[in-house]
Scaffold this motif. Structure first.
Motif, PDB file in Angstrom:
ATOM      1  N   LYS A   1      45.991  43.408  80.750  1.00 41.23           N
ATOM      2  CA  LYS A   1      45.682  44.620  81.296  1.00 41.23           C
ATOM      3  C   LYS A   1      44.659  45.545  80.585  1.00 41.23           C
ATOM      4  N   ASN A   2      44.019  44.995  79.781  1.00 42.42           N
ATOM      5  CA  ASN A   2      43.148  45.763  79.020  1.00 42.42           C
ATOM      6  C   ASN A   2      41.878  45.846  79.706  1.00 42.42           C
ATOM      7  N   ALA A   3      41.045  47.110  79.532  1.00 38.04           N
ATOM      8  CA  ALA A   3      40.087  47.454  80.406  1.00 38.04           C
ATOM      9  C   ALA A   3      38.919  46.752  80.212  1.00 38.04           C
ATOM     10  N   GLN A   4      38.650  46.286  78.917  1.00 39.51           N
ATOM     11  CA  GLN A   4      37.721  45.556  78.319  1.00 39.51           C
ATOM     12  C   GLN A   4      37.631  44.241  78.892  1.00 39.51           C
ATOM     13  N   VAL A   5      38.867  43.631  79.029  1.00 34.14           N
ATOM     14  CA  VAL A   5      39.027  42.191  79.582  1.00 34.14           C
ATOM     15  C   VAL A   5      38.599  42.019  81.115  1.00 34.14           C
ATOM     16  N   LEU A   6      39.360  43.197  81.742  1.00 31.70           N
ATOM     17  CA  LEU A   6      39.116  43.151  83.060  1.00 31.70           C
ATOM     18  C   LEU A   6      37.586  43.592  83.558  1.00 31.70           C
ATOM     19  N   ARG A   7      36.765  44.097  82.748  1.00 31.97           N
ATOM     20  CA  ARG A   7      35.591  44.462  82.968  1.00 31.97           C
ATOM     21  C   ARG A   7      34.579  43.097  82.575  1.00 31.97           C
ATOM     22  N   ASN A   8      34.980  42.536  81.523  1.00 32.02           N
ATOM     23  CA  ASN A   8      34.336  41.114  81.311  1.00 32.02           C
ATOM     24  C   ASN A   8      34.475  40.062  82.391  1.00 32.02           C
ATOM     25  N   LYS A   9      35.752  40.094  83.065  1.00 27.94           N
ATOM     26  CA  LYS A   9      36.048  39.143  84.101  1.00 27.94           C
ATOM     27  C   LYS A   9      34.935  39.503  85.440  1.00 27.94           C
TER      28      LYS A   9
END
Length: 199
Positions: free
Chosen positions: A149-157
């Motif tokens: 749910k981390n915004a950074q991880v979602l952006r990376n994907k």
């Protein structure tokens, strides 16, 4: 374990090569093809040893490992059958932090290492918090639900593409095969590294 906290941007300028593999270090302006610092613009001709050392430093900084880890990885990979240089690069690619990065879950290898260190990564359903853990072909790497749910991880994907040797679905990545030599960065000359350690 010691950690190198020095600037990756300076390292990239010193090496004339994007350690982050995305040219981000050079996006702020014209790429300066000289090393940082007061004496960076001095032209120096590298010796034969200097060329070999330069190539070693390039790959060492690319994967973010320290000197001892790098040398030990070379020693272990040299016992494998096949082309020594390719075996070595494949050995480095099997590091857990690198595969988290290659899967597109992290923006940089440093971020991937942090995810692993903090226990956010599972290998075949079991928590592994050792960045240098060598992942075997066929293993499944997964990001824990909390980090999904981390915004950074979602952006990376969204912005990053997984490597061809990984099969990614949602927040799981299967290590399907070892990368071929032609799939590594063209700027890397592994033969010089082999010569450096075999002298």
């Amino acid at each position: 374990m010691s950690r190198d906290r020095s600037s990756l941007f300076k390292k990239s300028r010193r090496l004339g090569f994007s350690v982050l593999e995305n040219e981000k270090e050079f996006n702020k302006g014209k790429k300066r093809n000289y090393a940082p610092g007061q004496h960076g613009q001095r032209r120096t001709k590298l010796s034969d040893y200097g060329l070999h050392l330069y190539e070693k430093q390039k790959v060492k900084n690319l994967y973010g490992v320290n000197e001892r880890q790098f040398a030990n990885s070379f020693k272990k990979s040299s016992k494998l059958k096949g082309v020594q240089g390719t075996n070595f690069l494949q050995f480095l690619e099997q590091r857990l932090d690198n595969l988290v990065y290659r899967a597109g879950f992290a923006e940089t290898r440093r971020q991937a290492r942090q995810f692993v260190n903090h226990g956010h990564v599972l290998v075949d359903g079991k928590k592994v918090d050792i960045p240098s853990y060598r992942v075997a072909v066929g293993k499944v790497i997964e990001i824990k639900e909390k980090l999904q749910k981390n915004a950074q991880v979602l952006r990376n994907k969204e912005i990053r593409t997984a490597a061809d040797w990984l099969s990614v679905k949602d927040f799981k990545a299967t290590f399907t095969r070892l990368p071929e030599r032609n799939e590594f960065l063209k700027e890397v000359n592994d033969s010089l590294i082999v010569e450096f350690y075999n002298k």
